[in-house]
Design an enzyme around this catalytic site. Structure first.
Site, PDB file in Angstrom:
ATOM      1  CG  HIS A 158      -1.841  -1.192   1.273  1.00 44.50           C
ATOM      2  ND1 HIS A 158      -2.951  -1.349   0.477  1.00 44.50           N
ATOM      3  CD2 HIS A 158      -1.751  -2.319   2.018  1.00 44.50           C
ATOM      4  CE1 HIS A 158      -3.527  -2.508   0.747  1.00 44.50           C
ATOM      5  NE2 HIS A 158      -2.813  -3.132   1.669  1.00 44.50           N
ATOM      6  CB  SER A 281      13.495  18.862 -17.718  1.00 45.18           C
ATOM      7  OG  SER A 281      12.813  20.105 -17.727  1.00 45.18           O
TER       8      SER A 281
END
Length: 451
Positions: A158, A281
């Site tokens: 989780h 980027s």
């Protein structure tokens, strides 16, 4: 194929491997269709359905015809004028045949005979190329298992740290799954890879009395199996191919999604191998993005979407249904090309994966010892019972988190715990290698498996 994806001269390499992309190019497709027509003529002549001289001439024309830009433009114009996929090709061959041989081109066959046979030949070639990259992936995962069999890291459920595991254990899970995918892909050849020479409604009516013999020879000449029944309306083999690729893409996506998250700055336990010159980027020069992992996720969506399209073909009407069949012209090339690229990329990623073992240890330590709660509970369970031990450890853990207190310190402060465990026993429970369960044994079991 969309201009900006598989068919793009600039960006196409991101959406397919060059080798698989080449299988679906018009030049290759038409060239193979011509070979199928030549083989068909040979088989029909062998059983007296068409004259020997006609078969020889048809084969000569089909095998000498250069599929160049002029030919493709002519076929495009014929298709747009007639709406028929092979009418222009038949006329092209017929016009180049001498004597009366042109009258026997494509005798007694239908467009789907050629198209489906070509598709199975192409999928057979694609399967070999995909298998090669899948083998690379498996070898890379085997190496990862061996190298990091004992590399301790946090196991997570989780999205949260749960218990200690090893990286080799994580990789062994990927490896076992990849091997299952390898078996599924190989099994396709057992009942897939069949020819299609069945005629307009699947009854082989156009091949006369020797129809089944002609069909058998036709398939054998092309290296395909003889279908037990016409599959013009039965598209389960195409759907099976789609299911195999969707399943395989799911495995690749699972591996890459895990690496994507483990490369996050806050975790930073593994990283995609960096290639100098790669730009993450144009506005943030420091970025090293998980480009491969992200792109595999994109391609896996393309695979799953096309699998859905092909699943619609299971509901065929009567003996032929153009709506379902023609959807394959789009979906089969896309799912195959995207699926092939997925496997190539994930194999590259695993081969060049960077592992930061120090960071794994750091992250495990940063849990403040809570990852050892199961070990503490199980030790206490032998003294006060499992349910009571769970309640005690739960309450200590929740209170310690609220107080921002390390778990070990909270245990040592607990009168209940100290009534049953010594400080030395508690210290032993905080050694990660004693609490990786059967991780090492499971890694060994997977590595020892005979593929």
């Amino acid at each position: 194929m969309a201009l900006w994806t598989m068919g793009s001269e600039v960006y196409g390499g991101a959406w397919s491997t060059k080798a698989v992309q080449a299988l679906f190019r018009d030049e290759r497709r038409i060239g193979r269709w011509l070979e199928i027509l030549a083989v068909l003529a040979k088989c029909q002549a062998a059983y007296g359905l068409i004259p020997d001289h006609a078969a020889a001439e048809i084969a000569r024309v089909c095998r000498s015809l250069e599929v160049n830009r002029t030919v493709l433009e002519q076929l495009r114009a014929d298709y747009e004028a007639t709406g028929h996929t092979t009418y222009g090709l038949i006329r092209l061959v017929r016009e180049r045949c001498g004597t009366d041989a042109g009258e026997w081109v494509y005798f007694g066959a239908t467009a789907q005979d050629v198209a489906d046979t070509w598709m199975m030949l192409t999928l057979r070639d694609a399967k070999k190329l995909i298998s090669d990259d899948l083998n690379r992936l498996i070898q890379g995962l085997e190496a990862l298992c061996r190298t990091h069999r004992e590399t301790v890291m946090p196991g997570r459920t989780h999205g949260q740290q749960g218990l200690p595991i090893t990286l080799g254990f994580k990789a062994a899970s990927w490896l076992a799954e990849a091997r299952r995918q390898q078996r599924r892909l190989a099994a396709f050849a057992a009942h897939g890879e069949v020819g299609q020479l069945c005629g307009a409604v699947g009854s082989l009516s156009g091949q006369a009395g020797a129809a089944l013999d002609i069909q058998a020879m036709f398939c054998a000449e092309l290296g395909l199996k003889v279908p037990d029944m016409s599959w013009t309306a039965s598209r389960d083999l195409v759907l099976e191919w789609a299911a195999i690729l969707a399943n395989l893409a799911g495995t690749a996506d699972r591996i890459c999604r895990e690496i994507y998250h483990l490369q996050r700055t806050e975790i930073d336990e593994v990283r995609e191998g960096f290639v100098p010159g790669t730009v993450g980027s144009i506005t943030m020069p420091h970025k090293r993005n998980p480009e491969i992992s992200e792109h595999v996720g994109t391609l896996a969506r393309v695979v799953r979407a096309n699998a859905g399209i092909l699943a619609e073909g299971g509901a065929h009407e009567h003996e032929r249904d153009g709506r379902s069949w023609k959807a394959e012209w789009h979906a089969v090339p896309e799912i195959t090309m995207a699926g092939a690229k997925v496997v190539q990329l994930v194999a590259d990623l695993v081969e060049n994966l960077e592992v930061d073992t120090d960071r794994m240890r750091h992250n495990l330590t940063s849990s403040q010892g809570f990852v050892y709660s199961e070990a503490v509970m199980m030790r206490l369970a032998g003294k006060i019972g499992r349910a009571t031990a769970h309640r005690v450890v739960y309450e200590i853990a929740m209170q310690a988190r609220d107080a921002r207190l390390p778990f070990k310190e909270a245990l040592l402060n607990s009168e209940t715990v100290m009534a049953h465990l010594t400080p030395g026993e508690i210290e032993e429970l905080f050694d990660p290698m004693t609490h990786v369960g059967q991780c090492l044994a499971l890694v060994d079991r997977v590595l020892q498996e005979v593929p």
